[in-house]
Design a protein around this motif. Structure first.
Motif, PDB file in Angstrom:
ATOM      1  N   PHE A 119       0.862  -1.182   0.000  1.00  0.00           N
ATOM      2  CA  PHE A 119       0.000   0.000   0.000  1.00  0.00           C
ATOM      3  C   PHE A 119       0.896   1.229   0.000  1.00  0.00           C
ATOM      4  O   PHE A 119       1.979   1.219   0.583  1.00  0.00           O
ATOM      5  CB  PHE A 119      -0.839   0.055   1.287  1.00  0.00           C
ATOM      6  CG  PHE A 119      -1.811  -1.066   1.451  1.00  0.00           C
ATOM      7  CD1 PHE A 119      -3.074  -1.001   0.876  1.00  0.00           C
ATOM      8  CD2 PHE A 119      -1.485  -2.190   2.212  1.00  0.00           C
ATOM      9  CE1 PHE A 119      -3.980  -2.034   1.050  1.00  0.00           C
ATOM     10  CE2 PHE A 119      -2.387  -3.223   2.386  1.00  0.00           C
ATOM     11  CZ  PHE A 119      -3.641  -3.146   1.806  1.00  0.00           C
ATOM     12  N   THR A 120       0.439   2.322  -0.627  1.00  0.00           N
ATOM     13  CA  THR A 120       1.114   3.608  -0.493  1.00  0.00           C
ATOM     14  C   THR A 120       0.088   4.610   0.036  1.00  0.00           C
ATOM     15  O   THR A 120      -0.925   4.791  -0.645  1.00  0.00           O
ATOM     16  CB  THR A 120       1.635   4.124  -1.854  1.00  0.00           C
ATOM     17  OG1 THR A 120       2.378   3.075  -2.477  1.00  0.00           O
ATOM     18  CG2 THR A 120       2.485   5.372  -1.685  1.00  0.00           C
ATOM     19  N   PRO A 121       0.271   5.203   1.215  1.00  0.00           N
ATOM     20  CA  PRO A 121       1.334   4.966   2.190  1.00  0.00           C
ATOM     21  C   PRO A 121       1.061   3.693   2.991  1.00  0.00           C
ATOM     22  O   PRO A 121      -0.060   3.191   2.982  1.00  0.00           O
ATOM     23  CB  PRO A 121       1.201   6.196   3.088  1.00  0.00           C
ATOM     24  CG  PRO A 121      -0.264   6.523   3.062  1.00  0.00           C
ATOM     25  CD  PRO A 121      -0.720   6.208   1.672  1.00  0.00           C
ATOM     26  N   ASP A 122       2.088   3.232   3.727  1.00  0.00           N
ATOM     27  CA  ASP A 122       1.837   2.087   4.616  1.00  0.00           C
ATOM     28  C   ASP A 122       2.099   2.415   6.089  1.00  0.00           C
ATOM     29  O   ASP A 122       1.876   1.573   6.944  1.00  0.00           O
ATOM     30  CB  ASP A 122       2.578   0.830   4.152  1.00  0.00           C
ATOM     31  CG  ASP A 122       4.085   0.935   4.265  1.00  0.00           C
ATOM     32  OD1 ASP A 122       4.587   2.013   4.685  1.00  0.00           O
ATOM     33  OD2 ASP A 122       4.771  -0.049   3.924  1.00  0.00           O
ATOM     34  N   ASN A 123       2.585   3.638   6.354  1.00  0.00           N
ATOM     35  CA  ASN A 123       2.701   4.091   7.753  1.00  0.00           C
ATOM     36  C   ASN A 123       1.967   5.427   7.881  1.00  0.00           C
ATOM     37  O   ASN A 123       2.224   6.351   7.107  1.00  0.00           O
ATOM     38  CB  ASN A 123       4.164   4.306   8.153  1.00  0.00           C
ATOM     39  CG  ASN A 123       4.865   2.985   8.528  1.00  0.00           C
ATOM     40  OD1 ASN A 123       5.832   2.979   9.284  1.00  0.00           O
ATOM     41  ND2 ASN A 123       4.394   1.877   7.991  1.00  0.00           N
ATOM     42  N   ILE A 124       1.048   5.489   8.829  1.00  0.00           N
ATOM     43  CA  ILE A 124       0.285   6.725   9.032  1.00  0.00           C
ATOM     44  C   ILE A 124       0.341   7.070  10.511  1.00  0.00           C
ATOM     45  O   ILE A 124       0.097   6.212  11.357  1.00  0.00           O
ATOM     46  CB  ILE A 124      -1.184   6.536   8.577  1.00  0.00           C
ATOM     47  CG1 ILE A 124      -1.224   6.237   7.066  1.00  0.00           C
ATOM     48  CG2 ILE A 124      -2.024   7.767   8.896  1.00  0.00           C
ATOM     49  CD1 ILE A 124      -2.556   5.694   6.580  1.00  0.00           C
ATOM     50  N   GLU A 125       0.667   8.343  10.815  1.00  0.00           N
ATOM     51  CA  GLU A 125       0.673   8.790  12.213  1.00  0.00           C
ATOM     52  C   GLU A 125      -0.156  10.058  12.339  1.00  0.00           C
ATOM     53  O   GLU A 125      -0.392  10.762  11.357  1.00  0.00           O
ATOM     54  CB  GLU A 125       2.121   9.051  12.683  1.00  0.00           C
ATOM     55  CG  GLU A 125       2.994   7.811  12.564  1.00  0.00           C
ATOM     56  CD  GLU A 125       4.206   7.829  13.487  1.00  0.00           C
ATOM     57  OE1 GLU A 125       4.496   8.885  14.084  1.00  0.00           O
ATOM     58  OE2 GLU A 125       4.846   6.764  13.601  1.00  0.00           O
ATOM     59  N   GLY A 126      -0.579  10.353  13.572  1.00  0.00           N
ATOM     60  CA  GLY A 126      -1.301  11.599  13.806  1.00  0.00           C
ATOM     61  C   GLY A 126      -2.811  11.449  13.791  1.00  0.00           C
ATOM     62  O   GLY A 126      -3.543  12.424  13.885  1.00  0.00           O
ATOM     63  N   VAL A 127      -3.303  10.193  13.708  1.00  0.00           N
ATOM     64  CA  VAL A 127      -4.739   9.950  13.853  1.00  0.00           C
ATOM     65  C   VAL A 127      -5.053   9.987  15.348  1.00  0.00           C
ATOM     66  O   VAL A 127      -4.247   9.530  16.175  1.00  0.00           O
ATOM     67  CB  VAL A 127      -5.116   8.586  13.232  1.00  0.00           C
ATOM     68  CG1 VAL A 127      -6.524   8.167  13.628  1.00  0.00           C
ATOM     69  CG2 VAL A 127      -4.969   8.650  11.713  1.00  0.00           C
ATOM     70  N   SER A 136       2.258  10.658   6.633  1.00  0.00           N
ATOM     71  CA  SER A 136       2.171   9.323   6.039  1.00  0.00           C
ATOM     72  C   SER A 136       3.456   9.056   5.279  1.00  0.00           C
ATOM     73  O   SER A 136       4.123   9.986   4.826  1.00  0.00           O
ATOM     74  CB  SER A 136       0.984   9.247   5.085  1.00  0.00           C
ATOM     75  OG  SER A 136       1.191  10.106   3.986  1.00  0.00           O
ATOM     76  N   SER A 137       3.792   7.781   5.150  1.00  0.00           N
ATOM     77  CA  SER A 137       5.052   7.471   4.482  1.00  0.00           C
ATOM     78  C   SER A 137       5.031   6.055   3.928  1.00  0.00           C
ATOM     79  O   SER A 137       4.158   5.249   4.248  1.00  0.00           O
ATOM     80  CB  SER A 137       6.207   7.626   5.470  1.00  0.00           C
ATOM     81  OG  SER A 137       6.039   6.709   6.543  1.00  0.00           O
ATOM     82  N   LEU A 138       6.040   5.793   3.100  1.00  0.00           N
ATOM     83  CA  LEU A 138       6.265   4.450   2.573  1.00  0.00           C
ATOM     84  C   LEU A 138       7.769   4.248   2.475  1.00  0.00           C
ATOM     85  O   LEU A 138       8.477   5.115   1.951  1.00  0.00           O
ATOM     86  CB  LEU A 138       5.655   4.308   1.172  1.00  0.00           C
ATOM     87  CG  LEU A 138       6.005   3.017   0.425  1.00  0.00           C
ATOM     88  CD1 LEU A 138       5.221   1.828   0.965  1.00  0.00           C
ATOM     89  CD2 LEU A 138       5.739   3.162  -1.077  1.00  0.00           C
ATOM     90  N   GLY A 139       8.269   3.172   3.014  1.00  0.00           N
ATOM     91  CA  GLY A 139       9.678   2.822   2.877  1.00  0.00           C
ATOM     92  C   GLY A 139      10.629   3.707   3.648  1.00  0.00           C
ATOM     93  O   GLY A 139      11.802   3.811   3.302  1.00  0.00           O
ATOM     94  N   GLU A 140      10.141   4.364   4.704  1.00  0.00           N
ATOM     95  CA  GLU A 140      11.048   5.228   5.480  1.00  0.00           C
ATOM     96  C   GLU A 140      11.430   4.581   6.800  1.00  0.00           C
ATOM     97  O   GLU A 140      10.625   3.884   7.390  1.00  0.00           O
ATOM     98  CB  GLU A 140      10.367   6.576   5.758  1.00  0.00           C
ATOM     99  CG  GLU A 140      10.456   7.483   4.555  1.00  0.00           C
ATOM    100  CD  GLU A 140       9.547   8.712   4.699  1.00  0.00           C
ATOM    101  OE1 GLU A 140       9.181   9.074   5.835  1.00  0.00           O
ATOM    102  OE2 GLU A 140       9.206   9.295   3.650  1.00  0.00           O
TER     103      GLU A 140
END
Ligand code: RUQ
Ligand code: CUA
Length: 651
Positions: free
Chosen positions: A554-562, A647-651
């Motif tokens: 998935f893009t993104p696969d990391n989500i923060e701040g919810v 949100s991010s992917l691959g970081e």
């Protein structure tokens, strides 16, 4: 080989190891003594010859089988929510189930009918009724998805529906239960003379299938049970059965069986069109939902409509005639030539067949036998073409093979009876297991039946399959009707209660079946076309996640701040452009379902997190060798925290 099998069976029977169930005749020998097994065997990788669409009854859906194999291919979601497809759960599909009563996640679907051109199945759409909260749905047979649902106002129990006219000019909806029109608070005992029944004619746009409630015909307060269109010479007419012409409001099993004859109502819809043109209608205020699916936005919209044109049958001459029909008729069926109208009186042993030519003569010569609420009643003897005598007990429905024969289901005597049009003689009968409702021959209610197979849609299954507790599967039986005698080939279980079915040669539909959605043509409001557009956005307490999926991430696969108290909308676009590569999306603690997203499509899942923590989401459809890796995390912080939304992917 066959001989060996026969000897084996004889041996087993002799040893008492092979038990014969009650009353079985040809059926039990079936596959062993004849080549029935060969006739239904579709080798691996081969395709069936026919599609059969079976209504789900109380499942509210429509299932798709192959004939002759009886294999189930798909359940099309129509009137009920379905977690497998997220139908009625995703934000895009929820409006499909909107009604004037609010969101209704269920119904009772009875009669699928395929669109026609010049009286022949054209395989463009299939229509099906909702019996409980009156609606008609149109399913697109290129996508096998519900494209439109129209609510029917002034109706209650939409049973005699949605049979189509010869060029799909109209689909109809007749109310099963008469009610006060307009609805109001009144004593039930005042039913007689005050309740009314509405017969609705819904026009279908020949280009895009769009449905519109063209007009309603206001009828006496009877119960309207089933219907079928005239065809060929009787094109322009529609026939509806009635029962409870007694207008009883209680203990109908006794009080609605008093009259020796009820009516088939013959409706001249061409005349109705003239009256509409001449302005002879009343416009009634109404409130009903029109729900339309868009293949461009991959979303549904629901609009409330506010009025309907009504024609009063008791005031408009030539619009409706009554054909007296014995013993509470259930089905009414019209033969391929359009000349014969078969009334199936469910408390009778005989089948009554009327002649359209005689009906027209009687109308022309005004040979009436009184009237009911201003609607002329024709004389039974004047319009009778013939009677199929002592054919069985409790006839319900008839279909035709195009070779001059009718096939009628007999509920009480549990059999299918083949009889000859014109001579009315019974040619063959076969027991079925048990209590058949409808029969279906592909195209059997059109000008051009494909008279090779017949399906018996049985109401009771009892001992036919392995027991599964008090609730056993519903069932269907397939007959070969290509010879003089019917031959039972196959029993197969079904989903829900199949009331009726519609069959069509596979090659008419299969070639048009859609494979993917083009991503470049996706007009969904929250679609993204490249991973650069993937992002998260906050709007008050709403968080919108613009997400893509492709094998295998998935893009993104990391989500923060919810944060707790947020409504998180995952708008997920499937970037695949290959046939048969859906991906899924599910998140822990979700209150609805997963999403199953087809290539090129966008769908939205609403998630309202209730617990602080870091929570996973994943793909629910095994899509590649790295399917198990297709996952991600959402960090949920306490309400009021100031974690930044990222949100991010691959970081
Ligand atoms: S019905 S068994 Cu069509 Cu609902 Cu006759
Ligand atoms: Cu995508 Cu599994």
């Amino acid at each position: 080989m066959k001989k060996t099998v026969n000897i084996l069976v004889t041996l087993l029977v002799a040893l008492g190891l092979f038990s014969c169930n009650q009353g079985k005749s040809d059926g039990d020998k079936g596959a062993l003594s004849s080549n029935a097994a060969e006739k239904v065997y579709v080798a691996p990788g081969q395709h069936d010859e026919f599609y059969a669409f079976l209504s789900g009854g109380f499942s509210g859906q429509l299932s798709v089988y192959g004939l002759p194999s009886g294999r189930l291919f798909k359940v099309i979601d129509v009137f009920s929510q379905d977690p497998q497809e997220s139908y009625g759960y995703s934000e895009e599909t929820r409006p499909m189930l909107n009604t004037s009563f609010g969101f209704i996640p269920w119904d009772d679907s009875h009669h699928p009918d395929i669109s026609q051109t010049k009286g022949v199945l054209d395989g463009r759409w299939i229509f099906i009724n909702a019996n409980n909260t009156p609606r008609i749905a149109r399913i697109d047979l290129t996508t096998f998805e519900t494209a439109e649902i129209l609510e029917i106002p002034n109706s209650a129990g939409n049973h005699s529906s949605p049979f189509v006219t010869e060029n799909t000019e109209y689909v109809v909806a007749g109310t099963r239960f008469s009610v006060p029109i307009p609805q109001r608070d009144m004593p039930i005992k005042e039913y007689k003379g005050k309740f009314k029944g509405a017969l609705s004619f819904i026009s279908v746009d020949p280009e895009n299938g769009g449905m519109e409630l063209a007009f309603q015909i206001l009828m006496p307060g009877f119960d309207y049970d089933l219907s079928h269109p005239g065809r060929d010479k009787s094109h322009g007419w529609f026939f509806f059965t009635t029962y409870n012409t007694e207008e009883a409001n209680s203990l109908l099993e006794v009080n609605a069986s008093q009259n020796d004859k009820d009516f088939i109502a013959a409706v001249n819809w061409k005349k109705a069109e003239e009256y509409i043109k001449a302005g002879k209608f009343k416009t009634m205020p109404a409130n009903y939902a029109h729900n339309v699916w868009s293949d461009e936005t991959h979303s549904a919209t629901s609009t409330m409509l506010k009025e309907v044109k009504v024609l009063d049958a008791s005031e408009l001459p030539g619009l409706v005639y009554f054909l007296p029909t014995p013993k509470s008729p259930h089905g009414v069926d019209v033969d391929p030539s359009g000349e014969y109208i078969v009334g199936n009186g469910k408390l009778s042993a005989n089948l009554t067949v009327f002649s359209f030519t005689k009906m027209m003569d009687a109308i022309k010569n005004k040979k009436f036998d009184g009237e009911a609420y201003g609607i002329p009643i024709l004389k039974f003897e004047d319009i009778l073409a013939g009677t199929v005598k002592q054919a069985g007990l409790g006839p319900l429905h008839t279909e035709f093979d195009g070779e001059g024969n009718g096939y009628t289901s007999f509920f009480i005597s549990s059999e299918i009876v083949k009889w000859k049009l014109g001579t009315w003689e019974v040619l063959d009968r076969k027991p079925v297991y048990y209590s058949p409702g409808h029969v279906m021959i592909p195209g059997g209610n059109s000008r051009n039946p494909y008279g090779k197979y017949l399906l018996s849609l049985n109401k009771i299954t009892k001992d036919r399959f392995l027991p599964t507790g008090p609730e056993v599967t519903q069932s269907c039986q397939l007959f070969d009707i290509s010879g003089d005698k019917m031959e039972l080939l196959l029993d197969f279980p079904t989903i829900g209660e199949p009331h009726y079915a519609a069959g069509i040669p596979a090659d008419i539909i299969a070639k048009n079946s859609r494979k993917i959605w083009k991503l470049s043509e996706n007009k969904h409001k929250y679609a993204i076309k490249t991973t650069q557009e993937a992002r998260v956005e906050r709007d008050g307490n709403e968080v919108h996640v613009y997400m893509s999926m492709i094998r295998s991430h998935f893009t993104p696969d990391n989500i923060e701040g919810v944060k707790i108290g947020d409504k998180v909308y995952f708008h997920v676009t499937n970037f695949e452009q290959d046939f048969d590569v859906p991906h899924g999306f599910a998140i822990i603690g979700g209150h609805n379902t997963e999403l199953l997203i087809m290539p090129g499509e966008t769908e939205t899942l609403l998630w309202e997190p209730t617990k602080v923590g870091v929570w996973p989401f994943y793909c629910t459809d095994f899509c590649s060798a790295l399917h198990q890796e297709m996952s991600g995390y959402v960090r949920v912080s306490p309400a009021g925290s100031n974690t930044e939304l990222t949100s991010s992917l691959g970081e």
